[in-house]
Design an enzyme around this catalytic site. Structure first.
Site, short mmCIF file in Angstrom:
data_model
loop_
_atom_site.label_atom_id
_atom_site.label_comp_id
_atom_site.label_asym_id
_atom_site.label_seq_id
_atom_site.Cartn_x
_atom_site.Cartn_y
_atom_site.Cartn_z
N TRP A 197 31.43 32.78 44.06
CA TRP A 197 30.94 31.84 45.08
C TRP A 197 31.62 32.19 46.41
CZ3 TRP A 197 26.93 28.64 45.06
CH2 TRP A 197 26.82 27.71 46.10
N HIS A 256 33.61 44.45 52.16
CA HIS A 256 32.73 43.81 51.18
C HIS A 256 31.66 42.98 51.87
CE1 HIS A 256 35.36 45.15 48.18
NE2 HIS A 256 36.17 44.14 48.12
N THR A 267 32.34 44.97 45.50
CA THR A 267 33.54 44.20 45.15
C THR A 267 33.90 44.47 43.69
OG1 THR A 267 32.33 42.30 44.32
CG2 THR A 267 32.87 42.30 46.68
N THR A 268 35.11 44.08 43.37
CA THR A 268 35.55 44.22 41.97
C THR A 268 34.57 43.51 41.04
OG1 THR A 268 37.83 44.23 42.75
CG2 THR A 268 37.48 43.80 40.42
N TYR A 288 38.91 30.10 48.89
CA TYR A 288 38.48 31.50 48.69
C TYR A 288 38.89 31.99 47.29
CZ TYR A 288 37.93 36.49 49.44
OH TYR A 288 37.56 37.81 49.31
N HIS A 289 40.13 31.72 46.94
CA HIS A 289 40.62 32.00 45.59
C HIS A 289 41.03 30.69 44.94
CE1 HIS A 289 41.95 36.42 46.51
NE2 HIS A 289 40.70 36.36 46.11
N ASN A 342 41.88 41.26 39.43
CA ASN A 342 43.05 41.28 40.30
C ASN A 342 44.23 40.41 39.83
OD1 ASN A 342 42.31 43.25 42.13
ND2 ASN A 342 40.91 41.84 43.16
N1 CTP Z 1 34.55 36.42 44.38
C1 CTP Z 1 33.51 35.58 44.81
N2 CTP Z 1 33.77 34.60 45.71
C2 CTP Z 1 35.01 34.41 46.20
C3 CTP Z 1 36.08 35.25 45.77
C4 CTP Z 1 35.81 36.25 44.86
O1 CTP Z 1 32.37 35.76 44.41
N3 CTP Z 1 35.23 33.39 47.05
C5 CTP Z 1 34.27 37.45 43.36
C6 CTP Z 1 34.00 38.82 43.97
O2 CTP Z 1 33.03 39.49 43.21
C7 CTP Z 1 35.35 39.51 43.83
C8 CTP Z 1 35.90 38.92 42.54
O3 CTP Z 1 35.41 37.58 42.53
O4 CTP Z 1 35.25 40.90 43.72
C9 CTP Z 1 37.40 38.95 42.44
O5 CTP Z 1 37.96 38.34 43.59
P1 CTP Z 1 39.06 39.08 44.49
O6 CTP Z 1 40.28 39.23 43.69
O7 CTP Z 1 39.15 38.39 45.80
O8 CTP Z 1 38.38 40.54 44.59
P2 CTP Z 1 38.11 41.57 45.77
O9 CTP Z 1 37.92 40.87 47.08
O10 CTP Z 1 37.01 42.45 45.37
O11 CTP Z 1 39.44 42.35 45.80
P3 CTP Z 1 40.26 42.88 47.06
O12 CTP Z 1 40.44 41.74 48.04
O13 CTP Z 1 41.56 43.30 46.45
O14 CTP Z 1 39.45 44.00 47.61
#
Ligand code: CTP
Length: 319
Positions: free
Chosen positions: A263, A293, A241-242, A276-277, A132
């Site tokens: 995580w 998800h 998830t991605t 979260y990110h 992403n």
């Molecule tokens: N991820 C994780 N723990 C988090 C955030 C993300 O394990 N706290 C992992 C997930 O496998 C996720 C990937 O990192 O798919 C990429 O994160 P993100 O960009 O948030 O992906 P998605 O949630 O899958 O995308 P979207 O919100 O666009 O559906």
């Protein structure tokens, strides 16, 4: 004080713990992870019964033409037309054709990466996958810089680039795309309705500014195939998830797979808060495409695979 996922409990992904606490139980240092080549090959073979990353990573030019009508994978009643720009950007051959890598890193976006110092280790892998359009420049020490493939859910354009409301945001996105410098840009354009314009904006920018990226648009069958594989392994995910998609694809062309930034919990093992990110202020449980998800369930499955040596999950600091 490296932390890795601990070997404990059942090794069957069929047994689902209700509490996140047991899912994320980890222990420091001493445990040595060992790659299980036999299991990795077995998993590759099993996944190949459902999908072939070489083919499913992208629809190819020969299979579509401008004007073709496509039903969205998750919104079957809604359709889109293949635009001229999208057609232009479809690859002629698979960007992964005949590819084989000794080690691959898949970098998820969890805040667990902050202060990990994993950047150098990540960059040392033969092939690095990111998700992403996650930023790297300001986080290089923790996440590295190397990017061979990066995904882009259309929602990212809204979330991270303000839907390109003005020239400043367009420029920001353009700079980011230029920084990809020859890597694969993987855009799930046919998954859910609502993202068409965003995909079109990106396609247009790429063509207009001759951005050096290799675009790929996953096949219509990929999501269901990935879901099918995990379902037969008793991991009941509604919408992968991605990160899980990337792992599933990577089994085809990577000998050893290393996961970072996975995580999905708001606290680490010491109860310290985890973003979260790693790069923005998005909160856990935000409602968007992410809501279907079931990340903790996926995490449990990945943890089991780590314990069995099929992949390596790093959830702490790197050396
Ligand atoms: N991820 C994780 N723990 C988090 C955030 C993300 O394990 N706290 C992992 C997930 O496998 C996720 C990937 O990192 O798919 C990429 O994160 P993100 O960009 O948030 O992906 P998605 O949630 O899958 O995308 P979207 O919100 O666009 O559906």
């Amino acid at each position: 004080n490296r932390a890795e996922v601990v070997i404990n409990g059942s090794s069957s992904p069929a047994v689902v713990d209700r509490s996140n606490e047991s899912i994320k139980h980890i222990k420091p240092a001493s445990f040595r992870w060992r790659h299980n080549q036999t299991l990795s090959l077995k998993i590759r073979k099993q996944i190949l019964k459902f999908l072939d990353a070489e083919k499913d990573i992208s629809v190819l030019k020969g299979t579509l033409k401008p004007g073709d009508v496509i039903h969205y994978v998750f919104d079957r009643d809604s359709t889109m037309n293949v635009s001229q720009n999208l057609y232009e950007l479809l690859p002629r051959t698979s960007p992964l054709k005949g590819k084989h890598f000794r080690t691959c890193a898949i970098v998820g976006n969890s805040g667990i990466l902050l202060n990990s110092g994993c950047g150098r280790e990540i960059d040392a892998h033969s092939f690095v996958i990111r998700c992403n359009l996650a930023p790297v420049q300001d986080y290089a020490w923790d996440v590295g810089m190397k990017t061979d493939l990066v995904t882009m859910n259309p929602s990212v354009i809204q979330r991270a680039f303000e839907d390109l409301v003005n020239e400043t945001w367009r420029e920001k996105l353009l700079q980011h795309l230029h920084s990809l410098n020859g890597s694969i840009l993987w855009i799930p354009a046919f998954m859910a309705k609502g993202g068409k314009e965003r995909v079109e904006w990106v396609n247009e920018l790429i063509l207009k500014h001759r951005v050096n990226v290799r675009t790929a648009y996953p096949s219509l069958r990929l999501l269901h195939a990935v879901r099918g594989y995990w379902l037969t392994n008793k991991v009941h995910i509604k919408r992968p998830t991605t990160g899980l998609l990337m792992y599933t694809l990577a089994t085809r062309f990577c000998n050893r797979i290393y996961l970072y930034g996975f995580w999905p919990f708001p606290r680490d093992q010491n109860q310290n808060p985890v973003k979260y990110h790693y790069y923005d202020s998005l909160k856990y449980g935000y409602t968007s495409q992410a809501s279907p998800h079931t990340m903790p369930l996926e995490f449990k499955a990945l943890k089991t695979l780590h314990q069995e040596g099929a992949l390596k999950l790093t959830v702490g600091e790197c050396d």
